[in-house]
Design an enzyme around this catalytic site. Structure first.
Site, short mmCIF file in Angstrom:
data_model
loop_
_atom_site.label_atom_id
_atom_site.label_comp_id
_atom_site.label_asym_id
_atom_site.label_seq_id
_atom_site.Cartn_x
_atom_site.Cartn_y
_atom_site.Cartn_z
N GLU A 115 0.85 -1.13 0.21
CA GLU A 115 0.04 -0.25 -0.18
C GLU A 115 0.97 1.19 0.00
O GLU A 115 1.90 1.19 0.81
CB GLU A 115 -0.87 -0.11 1.32
CG GLU A 115 -1.72 1.10 1.42
CD GLU A 115 -2.71 1.33 0.13
OE1 GLU A 115 -3.48 0.56 -0.19
OE2 GLU A 115 -2.63 2.57 -0.38
N LEU A 116 0.38 2.25 -1.07
CA LEU A 116 1.30 3.35 -1.00
C LEU A 116 0.96 4.37 0.07
O LEU A 116 2.09 5.08 0.61
CB LEU A 116 1.14 4.13 -2.28
CG LEU A 116 1.81 5.11 -2.56
CD1 LEU A 116 3.34 5.00 -2.65
CD2 LEU A 116 1.49 5.42 -4.32
N SER B 145 4.39 -0.28 -5.12
CA SER B 145 4.80 -1.52 -6.19
C SER B 145 4.80 -1.17 -7.61
O SER B 145 5.31 -1.93 -8.19
CB SER B 145 3.57 -2.32 -6.02
OG SER B 145 2.19 -1.95 -6.51
N ASP C 275 -7.22 3.23 -7.99
CA ASP C 275 -7.36 4.50 -8.24
C ASP C 275 -7.70 4.47 -9.78
O ASP C 275 -6.96 4.06 -10.60
CB ASP C 275 -6.15 5.20 -7.91
CG ASP C 275 -6.54 6.62 -7.68
OD1 ASP C 275 -7.46 7.21 -8.58
OD2 ASP C 275 -5.82 7.66 -7.14
N THR D 87 -13.28 -7.50 0.56
CA THR D 87 -12.93 -6.03 0.41
C THR D 87 -13.70 -4.93 0.85
O THR D 87 -14.89 -4.97 0.69
CB THR D 87 -12.34 -5.63 -0.87
OG1 THR D 87 -13.37 -5.82 -1.85
CG2 THR D 87 -11.43 -6.82 -1.43
#
Lengths: 258, 456
Positions: free
Chosen positions: A101-102, A135, A157, A232
Site C-alpha cells: 500500500e502506498l 509496487s 485508483d 474488501t
C-alpha cells in the site's frame, strides 16, 4: 494504538485499530520519488520481521526444515485497509501473503490490525503482513521471478484523466513486471466499480501475450473470486450502494512466438 | 518557474508530467536547483568497431573524423528530417560499423550509414531521448526516453518497406516512469538490457517479432544502491554464458549473471581509485560516469565522474572476481565524460566536455580528447607494456583529428571552460539522477500551499 493491544476488554481480548484514526487521502501519486526504505533485492526482504511465526529470529524455518525457505506467494497490490488479506489468511493459513500500500497511514492501520488479530487469535493471521511501498516502481525488489501464484489489484485508483492514465496500476508495460513475478499458471485478479477502468484493465490483459482469460467455470470453482467483492472494504461499499463491479481475471501463460 | 505554477494549480500531491518524474517542484527554497546548469549534457565519444572513424558529440554538434582517409567528415543529411538542435545524449556505432545512431534532447533519433556518411532516417520521438542501441544484426535501432519507455525502429525486411518518412517507432517495453540511462543489446541479440535511475537493470528477452513488444523479462539485476549509469555485455572466450557489467552512481562496478539476475561480484572502484573534488577533498562516492569493455571482457575501463584516473579492471569471470588491476592517472583536472573503444580494443578514447557551458566565449564548444594506448598486452611479456597516455602529436590522425573533434587544436587555453564543463556535468547529473529529499519544513510548506487546502 499499541497500548491497546493486550488490554482486556469485555468480549474481545485486543481492540482492533479504528479506521477513523487512520484517515488518509484517497489518492497518492505513484510517480513521485519515494523515500521509504525498500529492500535492495528480494533476498533482502526481512521475512522474520513480517512473519515471526514462520521465521523465528535466529532459527531455521521450523516448518520447512532444510527445504527451500517459504516465500510470499500472494500479493495484494494496493491492499487498502486489508480486508481481503484477513479473509485470505483464514482460507490459506499456510500461504504467506503480503499487502502493498502506498498510503502510509493506511499501511499503519493494516499493520495494527494484523498485530491485533494475531494477539487475539494466537496462531492465526501469522501468514499476512503489509509493507508501505510503491509496487509500480519496486515490485521486483520484493519478489523474484515466478515467485507469486496470485496477485490482486482490487478497486485501484481509476485516474480518469487521460494524461494520468500512465499512473494506472494496470498497463501493458507494468503487466510485463507482473508476469515476471507470477509463476506459470499464476492468476491475476482485477476488479473495479468503474466501468471505464474495467474496460481498460481487461483490454490491457487481453493485449498482453503472457496472459489468458480464466474460464467462467474455473472462476465459479475458485473460492477466492467470491471474496473479491465480499471481503474488501471497497467491494462492500459498492454492494451497499447497489453498484456494479467489473472484473478481469487472467492466467499467466508461457510465451509462445507465432 | 513552470513547475511551480503547475504545482500550485494542481489538486492533490501530484505535480504532473516531467516534474513528477524528476521531482523538480520547487518553491524557491533551494536556490541553485533550477539554475541553467540543470540542462548540461556530457560530451560523448564513440569509436567505429574497426577504428575506421571516431565520433564526438557535444551539444547538438556531431563531429566526425575518418581515420582511414585521415580527414574530417561532413555529414550529409538526405533523410528529409531536421538536424539535431539540442544536446545529443547518446551516440552509438552498430556492431559491424555500418550504422551509427545519434539521439538527444531534441527528441530526434537519427540513423546514419557510415560508408559513405549520410543520414538514412530521422525518427521523431515523443519525449527526450536518453539512450540508444543498435541490434548487432543491424536490423533494429532501439531508443529510450526520459519517461522510461523503450522504442524500436525496424530497418530491415517488412519494416523497411513502409514508406520511409512516416515510419514511427513502436514502444516495446517500459520502466515505470524512470529515466533510462543506458540500453544495450546482447551480442547474440537475444536480450536487451536497460538500466534506469531507480537502481534497476532489466534484462528482457528480445523476441523475433520484436516490433510486437518485448514482454518477457529474463531477469532484474538488483544490487546497486544508486542510479545505474552504464552497462556492457561481456562474452569471455571459453565461457558458455555471457555476463553483464554495470557501473553506477554508488561508485561501484558490478558483474552479473544476467540470465538469473544473480550478482556475482562488486568492485568498489571509487574507494579503490579515489577521486578528487575540485576543491581538493576526497570523494569516495564519485559516480561511475562510463564503462568501456571489450566484447570478451578482457579489458574493462572505468571512468569516474570526478576523478582524473581511469581504472582498468580485471575480471575472473568463472570465479566471480572483479578487481582494479591498474589505475591510469591523467593530467590534473581531466575528468573524462565518456569512453570509447573499437572492438580491437587497442586504445581507449576519452573525451571531456559539456553542452551549454555556463561561460560564454568561444564559438565552438571545446572538448578535450585523450587516448590511452597499450591496453591489449601480449600475454607473454606481462610487464613490458604499461598503458600509456598518448601525447597530442602521437594521436592517430594527428592535429587534423584533434582540431576537428576538439573544436580547436589548442584546448589548453580553454582549460577554465573545460573545468567548468566538468563541474556543470556533475551538477546536472546529480539534478537529473539523484532523488531529491525535502526537509520536513519544506514538505509542510508545500502542503500549506496546496490548492485544495486554501479555504476562502
Amino acid at each position: 494504538m499499541s497500548d491497546n493491544t493486550g488490554t482486556k476488554v469485555k468480549g474481545q481480548s485486543c481492540r482492533l485499530p479504528r479506521k477513523r484514526f487512520y484517515r488518509a487521502r484517497a489518492h497518492s501519486n505513484p510517480l513521485s520519488d519515494s523515500h521509504f526504505p525498500i529492500p535492495i533485492c528480494p533476498a533482502e526482504f526481512d521475512y522474520s520481521h513480517h512473519y515471526p511465526y514462520f521465521f523465528p529470529s535466529g532459527g531455521e524455518d521450523h516448518k520447512n526444515g532444510s527445504a527451500s525457505p517459504r516465500k510470499v506467494r500472494f500479493a495484494d497490490i494496493g491492499c487498502g485497509f486489508g480486508g481481503l488479506l484477513v479473509s485470505l489468511s483464514r482460507l490459506f493459513p499456510d500461504t504467506l501473503m503480503l499487502g502493498m500500500e502506498l498510503r502510509d497511514k493506511v499501511t499503519e492501520y493494516v499493520k495494527e490490525r494484523i498485530l491485533a488479530l494475531r494477539a487475539s487469535n494466537p496462531g492465526q493471521y501469522e501468514n499476512i503482513s503489509v509493507v508501505r511501498t510503491n509496487s509500480m516502481k519496486y515490485l521486483p525488489n520484493y519478489f523474484g521471478k515466478a515467485q507469486l501464484s496470485k496477485m490482486f489489484f482490487l478497486f485501484p485508483d481509476p485516474h480518469f484523466k487521460e494524461k494520468n492514465h500512465r499512473r494506472r496500476v494496470i498497463s501493458l508495460q507494468l503487466l510485463d513486471e507482473y508476469a515476471y513475478a507470477l509463476e506459470l499458471g499464476g492468476i491475476i485478479y482485477t476488479m473495479t466499480d468503474v466501468e471505464e477502468l474495467g474496460d481498460w484493465m481487461r483490454s490491457c490483459l487481453e493485449d498482453h501475450p503472457l496472459f489468458e482469460a480464466v474460464s467462467e467455470e474455473e472462476l465459479e470453482a475458485d473460492p477466492v473470486v467470491k471474496l473479491l467483492t465480499s471481503a474488501t472494504e471497497e467491494g462492500q461499499k459498492v454492494a451497499r450502494n447497489g453498484g456494479q463491479t467489473f472484473r478481469a481475471i487472467f492466467r499467466r501463460i508461457k510465451f509462445e512466438e507465432e | 518557474m513552470e513547475e511551480t505554477a503547475e504545482f500550485v494549480s494542481n489538486a492533490g500531491e501530484d505535480s504532473a508530467s516531467v516534474a513528477a518524474v524528476t521531482m523538480d517542484v520547487d518553491n524557491g527554497l533551494i536556490e541553485d536547483d533550477k539554475s541553467k546548469d540543470a540542462e548540461v549534457a556530457p560530451a560523448l565519444i564513440a569509436v567505429h568497431p574497426f577504428e575506421k572513424s571516431v565520433a564526438v558529440a557535444v551539444g547538438f554538434e556531431l563531429r566526425l573524423f575518418d581515420l582511414e582517409g585521415n580527414c574530417s567528415v561532413s555529414l550529409v543529411d538526405d533523410s528529409g528530417g531536421p538536424s539535431h538542435s539540442d544536446a545529443i545524449r547518446a551516440i552509438k556505432f552498430g556492431a559491424n560499423g555500418r550504422l551509427f545512431a545519434s539521439a538527444g534532447d531534441d527528441k530526434l533519433v537519427k540513423i546514419w550509414a557510415t560508408n559513405p556518411w549520410h543520414c538514412i532516417r530521422t525518427v521523431s520521438a515523443e519525449k527526450r531521448v536518453s539512450a540508444v542501441a543498435i541490434s548487432h544484426n543491424g536490423h533494429y535501432v532501439a531508443f529510450a526516453d526520459k519517461f522510461g519507455l523503450v522504442w524500436l525502429i525496424g530497418l530491415e525486411g517488412d519494416n523497411a518497406k513502409q514508406s520511409n518518412n512516416d515510419k514511427k517507432a513502436v514502444m516495446i517495453l517500459g520502466h515505470y516512469c524512470s529515466i533510462i540511462t543506458r540500453l544495450e543489446f546482447s551480442p547474440d541479440d537475444r536480450f536487451i538490457a536497460s538500466a534506469d535511475r531507480d537502481f534497476k537493470i532489466r534484462v528482457t528477452v528480445f523476441p523475433k517479432q520484436s516490433l510486437k513488444g518485448a514482454h518477457e523479462i529474463q531477469s532484474f539485476c538488483l544490487g546497486h544502491t544508486d542510479f545505474v549509469s552504464c552497462l556492457a555485455f561481456a562474452y569471455p572466450s571459453g565461457c558458455a554464458n555471457g555476463y553483464l557489467l554495470s557501473g553506477s552512481g554508488d561508485s561501484t562496478v558490478r558483474l552479473w549473471d544476467f540470465i538469473s539476475g544473480v550478482l556475482l561480484a562488486t568492485c568498489e572502484v571509487g574507494a579503490k581509485v579515489g577521486s578528487l573534488e575540485p576543491n581538493g577533498t576526497e570523494d569516495a562516492q564519485s559516480p561511475i560516469s562510463d564503462l568501456c569493455a571489450s566484447s570478451d571482457g578482457s579489458i574493462i575501463a572505468v571512468a569516474l565522474q570526478y576523478s582524473n584516473r581511469v581504472a582498468l579492471l580485471s575480471c575472473d569471470f568463472s570465479n566471480g572476481n572483479l578487481s582494479v588491476a591498474k589505475v591510469v592517472t591523467l593530467e590534473e583536472n581531466y575528468f573524462p565524460t565518456s569512453l570509447g573503444s573499437s572492438s580491437l580494443s587497442k586504445c581507449l578514447w576519452m573525451v571531456m566536455g559539456a553542452s551549454n557551458l555556463p561561460m560564454p566565449g568561444s564559438a565552438q564548444l571545446p572538448t578535450r580528447l585523450r587516448i590511452i594506448s597499450g591496453l591489449r598486452k601480449d600475454p607473454s611479456d606481462y610487464h613490458c607494456h604499461d598503458p600509456i597516455i598518448l601525447e597530442d602529436n602521437e594521436v592517430p590522425g594527428g592535429q587534423k583529428l584533434l582540431s576537428e573533434l576538439q573544436g580547436s587544436l589548442d584546448v589548453t587555453k580553454e582549460e577554465a571552460a573545460l573545468a567548468a564543463a566538468a563541474a556543470a556535468v556533475k551538477a546536472s547529473m546529480r539534478n537529473m539522477m539523484i532523488k531529491k529529499e525535502y526537509t520536513l519544513e519544506r514538505r509542510e510548506m508545500r502542503k500549506k500551499n496546496r490548492n485544495d487546502r486554501k479555504i476562502k
